[in-house]
Every structure is written in structure tokens, then in C-alpha cells.
Scaffold this motif. Sequence first.
Motif, PDB file in Angstrom:
ATOM      1  N   MET A   6       0.804   0.486  -2.793  1.00 30.55           N
ATOM      2  CA  MET A   6      -0.183  -0.569  -2.555  1.00 30.55           C
ATOM      3  C   MET A   6       0.431  -1.950  -2.764  1.00 30.55           C
ATOM      4  N   HIS A   7       1.333  -2.101  -3.738  1.00 32.47           N
ATOM      5  CA  HIS A   7       2.012  -3.388  -3.954  1.00 32.47           C
ATOM      6  C   HIS A   7       2.809  -3.806  -2.721  1.00 32.47           C
ATOM      7  N   SER A   8       3.318  -2.850  -1.964  1.00 32.95           N
ATOM      8  CA  SER A   8       4.091  -3.174  -0.754  1.00 32.95           C
ATOM      9  C   SER A   8       3.201  -3.770   0.337  1.00 32.95           C
ATOM     10  N   LEU A   9       1.893  -3.640   0.215  1.00 31.34           N
ATOM     11  CA  LEU A   9       0.958  -4.158   1.218  1.00 31.34           C
ATOM     12  C   LEU A   9       0.331  -5.499   0.839  1.00 31.34           C
ATOM     13  N   VAL A  10       0.657  -6.031  -0.339  1.00 30.48           N
ATOM     14  CA  VAL A  10       0.101  -7.321  -0.764  1.00 30.48           C
ATOM     15  C   VAL A  10       0.491  -8.402   0.239  1.00 30.48           C
ATOM     16  N   ASP A  11      -0.442  -9.291   0.545  1.00 32.86           N
ATOM     17  CA  ASP A  11      -0.326 -10.394   1.510  1.00 32.86           C
ATOM     18  C   ASP A  11      -0.324  -9.921   2.964  1.00 32.86           C
ATOM     19  N   ARG A  12      -0.690  -8.682   3.194  1.00 32.43           N
ATOM     20  CA  ARG A  12      -0.793  -8.158   4.563  1.00 32.43           C
ATOM     21  C   ARG A  12      -2.261  -7.879   4.878  1.00 32.43           C
ATOM     22  N   VAL A  13      -2.576  -7.915   6.170  1.00 35.07           N
ATOM     23  CA  VAL A  13      -3.918  -7.571   6.604  1.00 35.07           C
ATOM     24  C   VAL A  13      -3.982  -6.052   6.732  1.00 35.07           C
ATOM     25  N   ILE A  14      -4.914  -5.450   6.006  1.00 35.15           N
ATOM     26  CA  ILE A  14      -5.050  -3.993   5.981  1.00 35.15           C
ATOM     27  C   ILE A  14      -6.498  -3.596   6.256  1.00 35.15           C
ATOM     28  N   LYS A  15      -6.689  -2.311   6.480  1.00 35.12           N
ATOM     29  CA  LYS A  15      -8.032  -1.749   6.605  1.00 35.12           C
ATOM     30  C   LYS A  15      -8.212  -0.756   5.469  1.00 35.12           C
ATOM     31  N   ARG A  24     -13.532  -1.962   5.340  1.00 33.88           N
ATOM     32  CA  ARG A  24     -13.395  -3.393   5.616  1.00 33.88           C
ATOM     33  C   ARG A  24     -11.950  -3.708   5.983  1.00 33.88           C
ATOM     34  N   ILE A  25     -11.774  -4.751   6.773  1.00 33.66           N
ATOM     35  CA  ILE A  25     -10.456  -5.267   7.116  1.00 33.66           C
ATOM     36  C   ILE A  25     -10.303  -6.599   6.411  1.00 33.66           C
ATOM     37  N   GLY A  26      -9.131  -6.822   5.805  1.00 35.92           N
ATOM     38  CA  GLY A  26      -8.901  -8.083   5.124  1.00 35.92           C
ATOM     39  C   GLY A  26      -7.485  -8.192   4.607  1.00 35.92           C
ATOM     40  N   LYS A  27      -7.205  -9.311   4.001  1.00 41.10           N
ATOM     41  CA  LYS A  27      -5.890  -9.566   3.419  1.00 41.10           C
ATOM     42  C   LYS A  27      -5.879  -9.035   1.985  1.00 41.10           C
ATOM     43  N   LEU A  28      -4.913  -8.181   1.694  1.00 42.78           N
ATOM     44  CA  LEU A  28      -4.771  -7.637   0.343  1.00 42.78           C
ATOM     45  C   LEU A  28      -4.158  -8.720  -0.539  1.00 42.78           C
ATOM     46  N   LEU A  29      -4.938  -9.226  -1.481  1.00 42.77           N
ATOM     47  CA  LEU A  29      -4.489 -10.320  -2.348  1.00 42.77           C
ATOM     48  C   LEU A  29      -3.776  -9.823  -3.595  1.00 42.77           C
ATOM     49  N   ALA A  30      -4.265  -8.722  -4.173  1.00 42.01           N
ATOM     50  CA  ALA A  30      -3.693  -8.252  -5.442  1.00 42.01           C
ATOM     51  C   ALA A  30      -3.955  -6.765  -5.627  1.00 42.01           C
ATOM     52  N   TYR A  47     -13.715  -6.539  -4.481  1.00 38.82           N
ATOM     53  CA  TYR A  47     -12.918  -5.753  -5.428  1.00 38.82           C
ATOM     54  C   TYR A  47     -13.225  -4.279  -5.183  1.00 38.82           C
ATOM     55  N   TYR A  48     -12.201  -3.503  -4.826  1.00 40.67           N
ATOM     56  CA  TYR A  48     -12.362  -2.069  -4.566  1.00 40.67           C
ATOM     57  C   TYR A  48     -11.832  -1.266  -5.741  1.00 40.67           C
ATOM     58  N   ASN A  49     -12.637  -0.342  -6.235  1.00 41.92           N
ATOM     59  CA  ASN A  49     -12.212   0.612  -7.242  1.00 41.92           C
ATOM     60  C   ASN A  49     -11.308   1.627  -6.533  1.00 41.92           C
ATOM     61  N   THR A  50     -10.038   1.724  -6.914  1.00 40.85           N
ATOM     62  CA  THR A  50      -9.085   2.562  -6.178  1.00 40.85           C
ATOM     63  C   THR A  50      -9.416   4.048  -6.245  1.00 40.85           C
ATOM     64  N   HIS A  51     -10.208   4.473  -7.218  1.00 40.49           N
ATOM     65  CA  HIS A  51     -10.589   5.886  -7.299  1.00 40.49           C
ATOM     66  C   HIS A  51     -11.425   6.314  -6.095  1.00 40.49           C
ATOM     67  N   HIS A  52     -12.034   5.359  -5.418  1.00 45.01           N
ATOM     68  CA  HIS A  52     -12.907   5.673  -4.284  1.00 45.01           C
ATOM     69  C   HIS A  52     -12.262   5.360  -2.934  1.00 45.01           C
ATOM     70  N   ILE A  53     -11.048   4.843  -2.908  1.00 45.05           N
ATOM     71  CA  ILE A  53     -10.383   4.530  -1.640  1.00 45.05           C
ATOM     72  C   ILE A  53      -9.762   5.804  -1.079  1.00 45.05           C
ATOM     73  N   LYS A  54     -10.133   6.116   0.158  1.00 46.75           N
ATOM     74  CA  LYS A  54      -9.597   7.312   0.804  1.00 46.75           C
ATOM     75  C   LYS A  54      -8.303   7.011   1.565  1.00 46.75           C
ATOM     76  N   SER A  55      -8.209   5.808   2.157  1.00 43.01           N
ATOM     77  CA  SER A  55      -7.001   5.453   2.902  1.00 43.01           C
ATOM     78  C   SER A  55      -6.853   3.943   3.017  1.00 43.01           C
ATOM     79  N   LEU A  56      -5.614   3.504   3.209  1.00 43.38           N
ATOM     80  CA  LEU A  56      -5.285   2.115   3.524  1.00 43.38           C
ATOM     81  C   LEU A  56      -4.465   2.144   4.805  1.00 43.38           C
ATOM     82  N   THR A  57      -4.808   1.294   5.758  1.00 46.68           N
ATOM     83  CA  THR A  57      -4.110   1.268   7.038  1.00 46.68           C
ATOM     84  C   THR A  57      -3.490  -0.099   7.244  1.00 46.68           C
ATOM     85  N   TYR A  58      -2.215  -0.087   7.615  1.00 41.72           N
ATOM     86  CA  TYR A  58      -1.507  -1.315   7.961  1.00 41.72           C
ATOM     87  C   TYR A  58      -0.900  -1.094   9.341  1.00 41.72           C
ATOM     88  N   ASN A  59      -1.204  -1.966  10.294  1.00 42.79           N
ATOM     89  CA  ASN A  59      -0.677  -1.835  11.636  1.00 42.79           C
ATOM     90  C   ASN A  59       0.661  -2.563  11.711  1.00 42.79           C
TER      91      ASN A  59
END
Length: 162
Positions: A6-15, A24-30, A47-59
Motif C-alpha cells: 500500500m505504501h508503494s501506491l501513496v500519491d497515486r490515483v487508485i480505486k 471510491r476512486i481517489g488519490k492515496l494520501l497516506a 479514511y478506510y479501515n483496511t480490515h474491510h478493503i477487498k482490493s486496491l486497483t492502480y491503472n
Amino acid sequence: MNTEMMHSLVDRVIKVDRGGPESRIGKLLAVAEDYITLLNADEGIIYYNTHHIKSLTYNAKDQTELDVDIPRKFSYIQAKDFQSVLGKLTLRWVKINRGGPETLEGLMNIGNPTDDFVTIVANEEIIRVSLFHIRNISYGVKVDKVNKDGKTKENNKQKDSK
């Protein structure tokens, strides 16, 4: 989810998630211990609780930019863990669980830090929500959207009124 990934995706637009009411689609700030901070163009900071995140997508091929103008002194709540974020949102107007039937909006009070629930006051109702079931939360911080010509909507409103 793996914090290092997840740290590798900071400052990128992800879903966040592939679809559904919480996606939601947005810029990962932290990225923190058990939550991520996402800047969404329409809803501001989430603010997303990571226990409930099923996936992160970066194009990687179509690296889109977020259509918002982030001010230099833009600030948002940062904390070591999700419960600490909730503690800093005490007595603020919040929206919990962005979509679906479990969406709540109102004034939040976390009470004692040892409690396993938060209290939301909405209209005449007092609602207690288990911390475990809070998938995401946001509060009133938003930024201006940028139009195609590179100006923020706020700047265009001022220009049109002259």
C-alpha cells in the motif's frame, strides 16, 4: 492488506474495492497501521479501515490525475491507527460507511477510548455503531475541483460574478 504494498501506491490515483457502494476512486494520501487516507474529488478525505478493503486497483497504463486543486497548506487528520482517527473526529459532523443501507451521517462522539463503539447523534436519534463495523468515515474537508482549463470552480465563480 500488505502495508508495504500500500505504501508503494501513496500519491497515486487508485480505486478502493472493485465496485459496490463503498468503492471510491481517489488519490492515496497516506497509509497507517490499520487505515488508509484517500482524497476523493467529490467527497473530500475518506479514511478506510483496511480490515474491510477487498482490493486496491492502480491503472499502470492510464495514469489519471485527480481533478482537484490541492492547496499548499492542505491538512487532514493523521493518527497512528483507525481508532485514534475516530477519537480526533469527536464532536465533528461525519459520514460513516459511504454507501448502502448502513450509511450514517451526524455528530460523532467516541466517548471513552476503551469503548468498542462510537455514538452518532442524527436528528432525534442516538445511534451506537460498533468500531468493527465502521468500514470508512469522512468529515467536512473538501478541495476545489479543477475544470478543463485548469482553473478551480471557485475561481470561475468569482470570475463570472464580475
